[in-house]
Write a protein that holds these residues in place. Structure first.
Motif, short mmCIF file in Angstrom:
data_model
loop_
_atom_site.label_atom_id
_atom_site.label_comp_id
_atom_site.label_asym_id
_atom_site.label_seq_id
_atom_site.Cartn_x
_atom_site.Cartn_y
_atom_site.Cartn_z
N ASP A 67 0.86 -1.19 0.00
CA ASP A 67 0.00 0.00 0.00
C ASP A 67 0.89 1.24 0.00
O ASP A 67 1.47 1.59 1.02
N ALA A 68 1.01 1.88 -1.14
CA ALA A 68 1.90 3.03 -1.26
C ALA A 68 1.31 4.29 -0.65
O ALA A 68 2.01 5.28 -0.46
N ARG A 69 0.00 4.26 -0.33
CA ARG A 69 -0.65 5.45 0.20
C ARG A 69 -1.54 5.11 1.39
O ARG A 69 -2.76 5.23 1.32
N PRO A 70 -0.92 4.67 2.48
CA PRO A 70 -1.75 4.33 3.64
C PRO A 70 -2.51 5.57 4.14
O PRO A 70 -1.90 6.65 4.28
N PRO A 71 -3.79 5.43 4.38
CA PRO A 71 -4.60 6.57 4.82
C PRO A 71 -4.24 6.98 6.25
O PRO A 71 -3.60 6.23 6.98
N ALA A 72 -4.68 8.19 6.62
CA ALA A 72 -4.46 8.67 7.98
C ALA A 72 -4.94 7.62 8.97
O ALA A 72 -5.95 6.97 8.74
N GLY A 73 -4.21 7.45 10.07
CA GLY A 73 -4.62 6.49 11.07
C GLY A 73 -3.52 5.48 11.34
O GLY A 73 -2.36 5.74 11.04
N PRO A 74 -3.91 4.34 11.92
CA PRO A 74 -2.91 3.37 12.38
C PRO A 74 -1.95 2.91 11.27
O PRO A 74 -0.75 2.74 11.53
N ALA A 75 -2.45 2.74 10.05
CA ALA A 75 -1.57 2.24 8.99
C ALA A 75 -0.48 3.26 8.68
O ALA A 75 0.70 2.91 8.52
N ALA A 76 -0.85 4.54 8.65
CA ALA A 76 0.15 5.58 8.36
C ALA A 76 1.14 5.70 9.53
O ALA A 76 2.35 5.87 9.32
N THR A 77 0.63 5.59 10.76
CA THR A 77 1.51 5.65 11.93
C THR A 77 2.53 4.52 11.86
O THR A 77 3.74 4.73 12.05
N ALA A 78 2.04 3.32 11.58
CA ALA A 78 2.94 2.16 11.54
C ALA A 78 3.93 2.28 10.39
O ALA A 78 5.10 1.93 10.53
#
Ligand code: HEM
Ligand code: SF4
Lengths: 398, 84
Positions: free
Chosen positions: B50-61
């Protein structure tokens, strides 16, 4: 500016054997990139700060080649080390290192290692059953900390069932810190010969373990055998000592052990903290290939830089209250597996083993405790991997 | 822009790039952000799920993974602000 070069502090405080030698903390505070005199007379550096150690380990201007490197501990050669033998990728740079790394890394992915979880669970259960049948007192090292990783190495190398008893027995002899050096060396030579023969046998009859898969690559016989021996050397003593010393640390911090028992699902975090706190593979090294400016100093081409992973992992600038073992803290970012292109290849296997083996031990024996007073637990001294020699434990039978 | 004041410390959306030449196959990214990164079964090198993780846990990680990567092979930048 030109301060007297320091010696590498090696002695741990008698009453704090799980902490790094106290001299390292002083250096980290006053001279985090100190000039260091090596036992062979070379004057290089000693890095103790987290940011500094991390930066050097990842910087391609620093080499890992043994033949450029002066040994930081006493007992090395008079001058640089001999070059790495085939398969010993820790002592190589790109592109030789990259070749091995790419051939091997696909065999050590997070997914592949997690697939071994069921095997680790089976092996730990068998050994805990055996401890229970035997009853207290048992030496935790011999009964648990050593055989579990030894059998996992057997899985990787595809050691046939019939040979595993012999294999773990010889492996125990290699890492028996009580045995005379000649016996240890002899045991290692014999084990190396066994792995060599095993590798060649797999050429003829490939199997689907790591060693078997590697027979289908362009590795020569000598390289294949070298990789097999190196995996054994890199993966066994380390993991075994992490289980042993990790157990000792938990026995000395009963509140922390209780937390782990109450929430076995907290094991992932707990294991990272134990890795940080104990940093059993405590010291690494690199060599500057050119003059490098760092922390306001110039490291000259040819200088060996000793990387104190254990000092870096207790750096208060990176980990608040670093000398406290706190299984709830977020310890990620520790350097217990090193950093940079050589960061431990087997770390995902080590994690799987530790995440299973430590909680399983403490939940099986809720009253587990040392069978001898703390001052009688004999720890390793001045070895390149820290650990416990013998850990007699007892528990209430019920 | 308003009405999305996410819980204090959540990272905003990010855009990721990986440099497979530098990757050492350590698996730290997969361990840290499993939905975002994977490893090639052949050579262990990173695969971007996922080259564009949305705001939230995925982007934090994902941000954390970039910081932990031993090879400096993960580049993170803030996702461009959505249109209008
Ligand atoms: C808790 C257990 C372990 C610890 C603390 C540990 C520690 C380390 C460290 C600090 C390095 C970096 C050396 C450097 O930067 O020069 C390393 C490299 C390595 N480790 Fe581990 N290790 C452990 C378990 C394992 C296991 C289970 C295996 C394999 C079965 C393994 C295989 C390797 C290999 C092959 C390298 C060399 C990687 C390279 O040079 O690219 N280790 N380990
Ligand atoms: S953390 Fe970095 S080096 Fe490790 S697999 Fe991911 S991208 Fe590659």
């Amino acid at each position: 500016m030109s301060q007297e070069p320091v010696r590498l502090p090696r002695d741990r405080a008698e009453d704090h054997p799980l902490d790094p030698p106290p001299g390292l903390a002083r250096l980290r505070e006053e001279r985090p990139l100190a000039r260091m005199r090596y036992p062979d007379g070379h004057v290089g550096r000693l890095a103790t700060g987290h940011a500094t150690v991390r930066a050097i380990a990842a910087d391609p201007r620093f080499s890992s080649r043994y033949e450029l490197m002066h040994y930081p501990f006493p007992g090395g050669p008079d001058g640089p080390l001999p070059p790495a033998p085939p398969g010993d990728m820790t002592g190589m740079d790109a592109p030789e290192h990259t070749r091995y790394r790419r051939l091997l890394a696909g065999r050590f992915t997070v997914r592949r290692m997690r697939e071994l979880t069921a095997r680790v669970e089976r092996i730990t259960t068998d050994h805990l059953d055996a401890m229970e049948r035997h009853g207290p007192v048992v030496d935790l090292i011999e009964a648990y900390a050593h055989p579990v990783p030894a059998l996992m190495i057997c899985e990787l190398l595809g050691v046939p069932e019939a040979d595993r008893e012999m294999f773990t027995r010889r492996a125990a002899a290699v890492f028996d810190a009580e045995a005379p050096v000649e016996e240890q060396t002899a045991a290692l030579t014999r084990l190396g010969e066994y792995v060599h023969e095993l590798a060649l046998a797999k050429r003829k009859h490939p199997t689907d373990d790591v060693l078997g898969e590697l027979t289908r690559t362009d590795l020569t016989d000598a390289e294949l055998a070298g990789v097999g021996s190196f995996l054994l050397a890199a993966g066994l003593d380390t993991t075994a000592n992490m289980i042993g010393l990790g157990t000792l640390a938990l026995l000395r911090h009963p509140d922390q052990a209780a937390a782990l028992r109450a929430e076995p699902e907290s094991a992932d975090r707990a294991v990272e903290e134990l890795l940080r706190y104990l940093t059993i593979a405590h010291t690494g090294a690199r060599v500057a290939l050119e003059d490098v400016e760092l922390d306001g100093q110039v490291i000259r081409a040819g200088e060996t830089v000793t990387l104190s992973l254990e000092a870096a992992n207790r750096d208060p600038a990176r980990f608040p209250d670093p000398d406290t073992l706190d299984l709830r803290r977020k310890a990620t970012g520790h350097l217990a597996f090193g950093h940079g292109p050589h960061q431990c290849l087997g770390q995902q296997l080590a994690r799987v083993e530790l995440r299973v083996a430590l909680p399983a031990l403490f939940t099986r024996f809720p009253t587990l405790r040392s069978a001898v007073p703390p001052e009688e637990v004999r720890l390793r001294r001045n070895t390149s991997v820290h650990g416990v020699r013998r850990l007699p434990v007892t528990w209430d039978e019920g | 822009m308003t009405g999305r004041k996410a819980a204090g410390r959540e990272a905003a959306a990010v855009v990721l790039r990986v440099d497979r030449d530098r990757c050492a196959g350590s698996g730290m990214c997969v361990l840290t952000a499993p939905g975002v990164f994977d490893q090639d079964a052949g050579d262990g090198r990173v695969l971007l799920l996922d080259a564009r993780p949305p705001a939230g846990p995925a982007a934090t990680a994902a941000r954390e993974a970039a910081g932990l990567c031993p090879a400096g092979a993960i580049a993170v930048r803030a996702a461009p602000a959505p249109d209008r």
